[in-house]
Design an enzyme around this catalytic site. Sequence first.
Site, mmCIF file in Angstrom:
data_model
loop_
_atom_site.group_PDB
_atom_site.id
_atom_site.type_symbol
_atom_site.label_atom_id
_atom_site.label_comp_id
_atom_site.label_asym_id
_atom_site.label_seq_id
_atom_site.Cartn_x
_atom_site.Cartn_y
_atom_site.Cartn_z
ATOM 1 N N ARG A 102 -72.270 61.370 77.425
ATOM 2 C CA ARG A 102 -71.696 62.596 76.847
ATOM 3 C C ARG A 102 -72.018 63.720 77.808
ATOM 4 O O ARG A 102 -73.190 64.006 78.093
ATOM 5 C CB ARG A 102 -72.310 62.875 75.471
ATOM 6 C CG ARG A 102 -72.064 64.300 74.989
ATOM 7 C CD ARG A 102 -72.430 64.534 73.563
ATOM 8 N NE ARG A 102 -71.477 63.899 72.672
ATOM 9 C CZ ARG A 102 -71.358 64.212 71.369
ATOM 10 N NH1 ARG A 102 -72.125 65.135 70.825
ATOM 11 N NH2 ARG A 102 -70.459 63.601 70.621
ATOM 12 N N HIS A 129 -62.517 62.866 73.484
ATOM 13 C CA HIS A 129 -63.542 62.231 72.637
ATOM 14 C C HIS A 129 -62.929 60.940 72.068
ATOM 15 O O HIS A 129 -62.625 60.842 70.880
ATOM 16 C CB HIS A 129 -63.934 63.208 71.520
ATOM 17 C CG HIS A 129 -65.222 62.878 70.841
ATOM 18 N ND1 HIS A 129 -66.017 61.814 71.192
ATOM 19 C CD2 HIS A 129 -65.864 63.485 69.796
ATOM 20 C CE1 HIS A 129 -67.085 61.794 70.406
ATOM 21 N NE2 HIS A 129 -67.011 62.780 69.559
ATOM 22 N N GLN A 132 -64.271 59.022 68.935
ATOM 23 C CA GLN A 132 -63.982 59.734 67.693
ATOM 24 C C GLN A 132 -62.579 59.375 67.186
ATOM 25 O O GLN A 132 -62.397 59.061 66.010
ATOM 26 C CB GLN A 132 -64.078 61.251 67.942
ATOM 27 C CG GLN A 132 -63.822 62.075 66.712
ATOM 28 C CD GLN A 132 -64.898 61.877 65.657
ATOM 29 O OE1 GLN A 132 -66.071 62.026 65.932
ATOM 30 N NE2 GLN A 132 -64.498 61.543 64.443
ATOM 31 N N ASP A 224 -61.370 70.882 63.489
ATOM 32 C CA ASP A 224 -62.622 70.778 64.251
ATOM 33 C C ASP A 224 -63.120 72.205 64.468
ATOM 34 O O ASP A 224 -62.385 73.179 64.230
ATOM 35 C CB ASP A 224 -62.342 70.054 65.588
ATOM 36 C CG ASP A 224 -63.592 69.868 66.442
ATOM 37 O OD1 ASP A 224 -64.722 69.962 65.903
ATOM 38 O OD2 ASP A 224 -63.450 69.633 67.666
ATOM 39 N N CYS A 264 -64.182 65.807 62.488
ATOM 40 C CA CYS A 264 -65.066 64.934 63.279
ATOM 41 C C CYS A 264 -66.536 65.230 63.007
ATOM 42 O O CYS A 264 -67.377 64.377 63.240
ATOM 43 C CB CYS A 264 -64.754 65.107 64.764
ATOM 44 S SG CYS A 264 -64.929 66.807 65.331
ATOM 45 N N ARG A 292 -67.497 55.556 63.001
ATOM 46 C CA ARG A 292 -67.924 55.604 64.402
ATOM 47 C C ARG A 292 -68.738 54.358 64.723
ATOM 48 O O ARG A 292 -68.583 53.744 65.777
ATOM 49 C CB ARG A 292 -68.781 56.862 64.670
ATOM 50 C CG ARG A 292 -68.033 58.193 64.576
ATOM 51 C CD ARG A 292 -67.089 58.414 65.735
ATOM 52 N NE ARG A 292 -67.770 58.376 67.023
ATOM 53 C CZ ARG A 292 -68.457 59.393 67.561
ATOM 54 N NH1 ARG A 292 -68.525 60.559 66.939
ATOM 55 N NH2 ARG A 292 -69.037 59.262 68.745
HETATM 56 N N1 CP Z 1 -68.417 63.810 65.917
HETATM 57 C C1 CP Z 1 -69.418 63.731 66.800
HETATM 58 O O1 CP Z 1 -69.260 63.285 67.939
HETATM 59 O O2 CP Z 1 -70.625 64.165 66.331
HETATM 60 P P1 CP Z 1 -71.920 64.425 67.230
HETATM 61 O O3 CP Z 1 -71.622 65.584 68.127
HETATM 62 O O4 CP Z 1 -73.012 64.743 66.241
HETATM 63 O O5 CP Z 1 -72.224 63.200 68.012
HETATM 64 N N1 NVA Z 2 -64.993 69.904 69.811
HETATM 65 C C1 NVA Z 2 -66.381 69.646 69.464
HETATM 66 C C2 NVA Z 2 -66.544 68.250 68.989
HETATM 67 C C3 NVA Z 2 -67.938 67.866 68.581
HETATM 68 C C4 NVA Z 2 -68.056 66.440 68.151
HETATM 69 C C5 NVA Z 2 -67.264 69.937 70.665
HETATM 70 O O1 NVA Z 2 -66.897 69.531 71.776
HETATM 71 O O2 NVA Z 2 -68.305 70.567 70.503
#
Ligand code: CP
Ligand code: NVA
Length: 323
Positions: A102, A129, A132, A224, A264, A292
Amino acid sequence: MNSKDFVSIRDFSPSEIQDLLLLGRQIKAYPDVYSEALRGKTLAMVFEKPSLRTRVTFDVGIQQLGGFSLYLSPAEINLGKRESVYDVAKNLERMVQGIMIRTFAHTIVEQMAEYAGIPVINGLTDYSHPCQAMADFLTMLEVKGRLDELKVAFVGDGNNVAHSLMFAGAQLGAEVFVATPPGHEPQADAIAWASERARETGGSCRITNNAKEAVSAADVVYTDVWTSMGQEAEADKRLNAFRNYRVNSELFAYAKRDAIFMHCLPAHRGEEVTNDVIDSPRSVVFQQAENRLHVQKAIMLELMKDVPVGPVRPATVPELAHA
Ligand code: CP
Ligand code: NVA
């Protein structure tokens, strides 16, 4: 599956994406069958941003498949600063059987996948993502029983989550309609790819600045956060720009009577969604979060099952020194 990595949903054929979803369903229904499937294999989890769901579901998921995980925090690796992406990839491929990462720039995950001889899984970038979106469509399949001709309205920022939803929707023949404030639309290349693929699968990808138009007669209403990780300095400006794109009961009422609400998570309650919507019986956000786990087990299984535990290439035996 042809790709050794899971970097983007665009890298797969529609049938490969469908097969992964079905494997996720199978694993969810019969977890014990897969409890030794990745026995002794290790997943390195590289995090440059915070997480709850991604960390917990990959961690628990690999253990439920008989493997192990290693959590590497931003402070530990310090990608590109303490050590180059290339050197991190070349180290990890000799020690573990898969990498989940990530990070910020999408190119970092692409580089990691190019340099590492082992599978690399995208656990979120500024651009996408994909894990997700797989969980999202597994949830829609469970709740709605079909994906084709399913109208999915995404309201808010044309961000990483929106991009992957568009890609997966296009692969699976869904009708994805994204509503954003002017200037916050999904990226042009993402729209072009999703529109093109949707033409082949019988789905569609449409973009609008009108939230009510997107939500009208939708089967799924998705939102989101307005400020994603890494954009914190713009939070105040975004609060103002997005204020008419909040999913409240008034906007949700434009959707079908049996429409579901998705997010999400994490949610900023009171900003992009009101409590009466996210806490309503039609909200499936926690089922989505649980999925997930199941779908990522399918992804890890497909990618890592043939990766041997041990040297990635024949070890070189040093010449014995002559006395
Ligand atoms: N939806 C998601 O990826 O959550 P986190 O940022 O907590 O991993
Ligand atoms: N769009 C959000 C998603 C988190 C899971 C971010 O990137 O922070």
